[in-house]
Every structure is written in structure tokens, then in C-alpha cells.
Design an enzyme around this catalytic site. Structure first.
Site, PDB file in Angstrom:
ATOM      1  N   TYR A   1    -105.139 -49.925  -9.909  1.00 15.87           N
ATOM      2  CA  TYR A   1    -105.974 -51.184  -9.288  1.00 15.87           C
ATOM      3  C   TYR A   1    -107.118 -50.704  -9.006  1.00 15.87           C
ATOM      4  CZ  TYR A   1    -101.012 -51.749  -7.577  1.00 15.87           C
ATOM      5  OH  TYR A   1     -99.872 -52.192  -6.869  1.00 15.87           O
TER       6      TYR A   1
ATOM      7  N   GLY B   1     -91.113 -40.144  -0.687  1.00 14.62           N
ATOM      8  CA  GLY B   1     -91.126 -41.033  -0.796  1.00 14.62           C
ATOM      9  C   GLY B   1     -89.496 -42.271  -0.417  1.00 14.62           C
TER      10      GLY B   1
ATOM     11  N   CYS C   1     -81.765 -40.588  -1.832  1.00 19.02           N
ATOM     12  CA  CYS C   1     -81.693 -42.372  -2.546  1.00 19.02           C
ATOM     13  C   CYS C   1     -81.749 -41.936  -3.646  1.00 19.02           C
ATOM     14  CB  CYS C   1     -83.327 -41.983  -3.036  1.00 19.02           C
ATOM     15  SG  CYS C   1     -83.779 -43.596  -4.583  1.00 19.02           S
TER      16      CYS C   1
ATOM     17  N   CYS D   1     -85.909 -50.188  -8.017  1.00 19.12           N
ATOM     18  CA  CYS D   1     -84.933 -49.773  -6.921  1.00 19.12           C
ATOM     19  C   CYS D   1     -84.544 -51.390  -5.989  1.00 19.12           C
ATOM     20  CB  CYS D   1     -86.526 -49.727  -6.395  1.00 19.12           C
ATOM     21  SG  CYS D   1     -86.379 -49.108  -4.430  1.00 19.12           S
TER      22      CYS D   1
END
Length: 347
Positions: free
Chosen positions: A166, A305, A327, A334
Site C-alpha cells: 500500500y 489473526g 483456523c 479464506c
């Protein structure tokens, strides 16, 4: 020392070393960037589960720099009220909270803005354009103003998003930044944008306000990341959250005796060269693995996370030894990326 040992960042006591990293909740905001009730209950649930520090998802400082049209916003005063409700909900459970300040730069979607501005033109993107110096100065003000709003909303600090390809990462990386003015060239020049933002935030927020930085360990190489980390420490950031550098980052080779992936490896390498707390992230998963990083001095904090999303009680269960709902790494990607509620392990 383990993950349950308190840590002090910029004079603020954090009850443990487990962090919820900033993970975007797709579809929960609207085109005005407003906080929804889903955001508030989500972050409060994580805080209730024992996390010491929560970093609210990437929140955009300028509507023309969003990743997508329904990203959380912090570009206007009307955002403060909703954001304050998140901060208040988290503080009720003795957790500290930061908000990540974000601008997508060259990765800004066409649905958001006609042009995608960054440090230099991206030859692979016909919508891209190089920011003028005047525009850079305006963006500095956007970030500084956003941090001031975060303080007014009751946050303990902010995290600047300088990773994942970014805008801040684009300026820092020689693979993307080809400017010939004072914002391009050597490491100091490529970090001038970030330095001006950090300096500006310090001028409009109290001394106790935390300024963190999520950096790319490879910008574009690990050696670059280490030099950038040293400069960020000199510029006054209070911690470094080391992650990856997006598509242009060159991932290092991980030694065969290292039990974690390249993202965690970069964080542990950066830690060797700085004195501020270093947070590592990416596929750490279990309390046993998290403790290995902290106990052996490889990292100061661990960001958990997806495994804290699938089990908000991760920290509490890490203390009691209860089984954690880890997870399951849905493939090919995901399911939360499409809709947070579609996670098969969601409560």
C-alpha cells in the site's frame, strides 16, 4: 517471560503480549465509511476473550485512497462517533486499542477513484499517476488529521499501514518508488513521507499516544527492511509490526532450523537491529508456538489473526489449557474475504 507477561509501550501498560492484528471485515461498512454494530460487537468479543491489544482494521484517511468502496473511514469528523463506540467497547474489557491508518495508493480500485496515485507511475497500471509534491503534503495532512480524530475517539494510538504494497510501502520500496525529488532515492528520502506523518502526529496528539508502524520486512529485500526499521525507530515510532511487502517484496530464504514462515522470520531478524518492541505475525496459530517466540526473545509481541477470529477466547484458553478452535485454512482462500459470517468456524 511468556505471552501472558505485561508489556509497556510508550508508558502504556498492556496486560499481555497477544495482539489482534488489523483484519478487514468485508461488507460491514458502507460507502460513507461508517462503523456498524457488527464492528462494535466483533471487537468487543475479541477484547472479552483476553487480547491485550487490538488493532482495528485498515481505516482509510482519504476516500480517494480506499481499497474498496465500503472500507472503514477516518477522513471526516462524522466518523468519530462510531469509532469512539469501538474504542469504548474494547476498553470495557481492560484491553488497549489502536486503529490502523491506511491509503491504498497505486492499488486503489477503479470503482473508488478514476486515478490511482502513488510515488511513481506503475507501468502495469494505466490508471496510475505520480503524486505531485503538493499532493504528498496534502496526504501527510490526511494522515495527521486522521490520527487526531483517533485520539478524539478515545483510541490509545494508531498504527500506520506501511506494508502489503500500500501507499507508505510503495514510497519505502525502491522497486516501486522511482522519484528523483526528495521523496525518492535513498532510504531516508523514500521514508520522508512517513517521517513527515510521524512528526505531524506527534505535534497534534498527547505524548502518551502510541504511534506504531506496520512495515514490510522486505522493502523490497530484508536488508532494506532492516535499514527502514532503524530509521523508523529514529523517527520515533513506539513499536514495529513486521509483515510482508506485497507483490514487489522479495521474500528471504528461511533457515532450515527456523520453525516459522518467512514473514515471522523477517520480524525476528528486524528485532536484532532495533530497541523498540517488535510484533511478529502470520501463521503463528498456537499458544505453544507463540510462547516459543516470546520466551526465546525472538519477538516482543505476537499477533494472532485468523485463529483469534475462529476462537475469540484464544488468550483465555491459552491460560487454562483448553482446546482452541484453530483456523482450518479454507482453500483456495479464506471464506472471510467474501463475507466474515461465512467462516465455517464463526460463532
Amino acid at each position: 517471560m511468556d505471552i501472558h507477561t505485561p508489556i509497556v509501550i510508550n508508558g502504556i501498560n498492556i496486560k499481555n503480549r497477544v495482539v489482534l492484528p488489523p483484519i478487514v471485515n468485508f461488507g460491514w461498512s458502507d460507502t460513507d465509511g461508517m462503523v456498524s454494530s457488527k464492528h462494535i460487537s466483533h471487537y468487543e468479543r475479541i477484547a472479552k476473550g483476553g487480547a491485550g491489544l487490538i488493532i482495528v482494521e485498515a481505516t482509510c484517511v482519504n476516500p480517494a485512497g480506499r481499497i474498496f468502496s465500503y472500507q472503514l473511514g477516518i477522513w471526516d469528523d462524522y466518523h468519530i462517533e462510531g469509532l469512539a463506540r469501538i474504542a469504548e467497547a474494547i476498553h470495557k474489557h481492560d484491553a488497549k486499542v489502536l486503529i490502523q491508518l491506511h491509503h491504498a495508493g497505486l492499488t486503489t480500485r477503479k470503482a473508488v477513484a478514476e486515478k490511482a496515485y502513488g510515488p511513481s507511475v506503475d507501468p502495469e497500471n494505466d490508471r496510475s499517476a505520480a503524486l505531485t509534491k503538493e499532493q504528498v503534503c496534502e496526504l501527510v495532512e490526511n494522515f495527521v488529521s486522521a490520527a487526531k480524530k483517533a485520539h478524539l475517539a478515545g483510541f490509545d494510538g494508531i498504527e500506520l499501514h506501511g506494508a502489503h504494497g500500500y501507499l507508505l510501502n510503495q514510497f519505502a520500496s525502491s522497486a516501486i518508488n522511482h522519484r528523483t525529488d526528495e521523496y525518492g532515492g535513498n532510504h531516508e528520502n523514500r521514508l520522508r513521507f512517513a517521517h513527515q506523518i510521524i512528526k505531524g502526529i506527534r505535534e497534534v496528539t498527547p505524548p502518551s499516544f502510541i504511534i506504531g508502524y506496520r512495515m514490510a520486512g522486505c522493502s523490497p529485500t530484508l536488508n532494506d527492511g532492516i535499514e527502514i526499521a532503524k530509521l523508523l525507530q529514529a523517527y520515533g515510532v513506539h513499536y514495529l509490526h513486521v509483515s510482508h511487502g506485497g507483490e514487489k517484496g522479495i521474500n528471504p530464504t528461511v533457515p532450515s532450523n527456523f520453525d516459522f514462515n518467512h514473514v515471522v522470520y523477517m520480524g525476528t531478524e528486524v528485532k536484532k537491529f532495533v530497541g523498540v518492541p517488535v510484533m511478529v505475525v502470520n501463521q503463528i496459530k498456537s499458544p505453544e508456538r507463540a510462547n516459543k517466540l516470546v520466551t526465546h526473545g525472538l519477538a516482543d509481541m505476537v499477533a494472532i489473526g485468523r485463529d483469534m477470529l475462529t476462537d475469540p477466547d484464544w488468550v483465555t484458553k491459552a491460560k487454562t489449557g483448553e482446546v482452541i478452535n484453530l483456523c482450518i485454512d479454507c482453500q483456495p482462500r479464506c471464506k472471510r474475504y467474501t463475507k466474515p459470517e461465512s467462516c465455517p468456524l464463526a460463532e
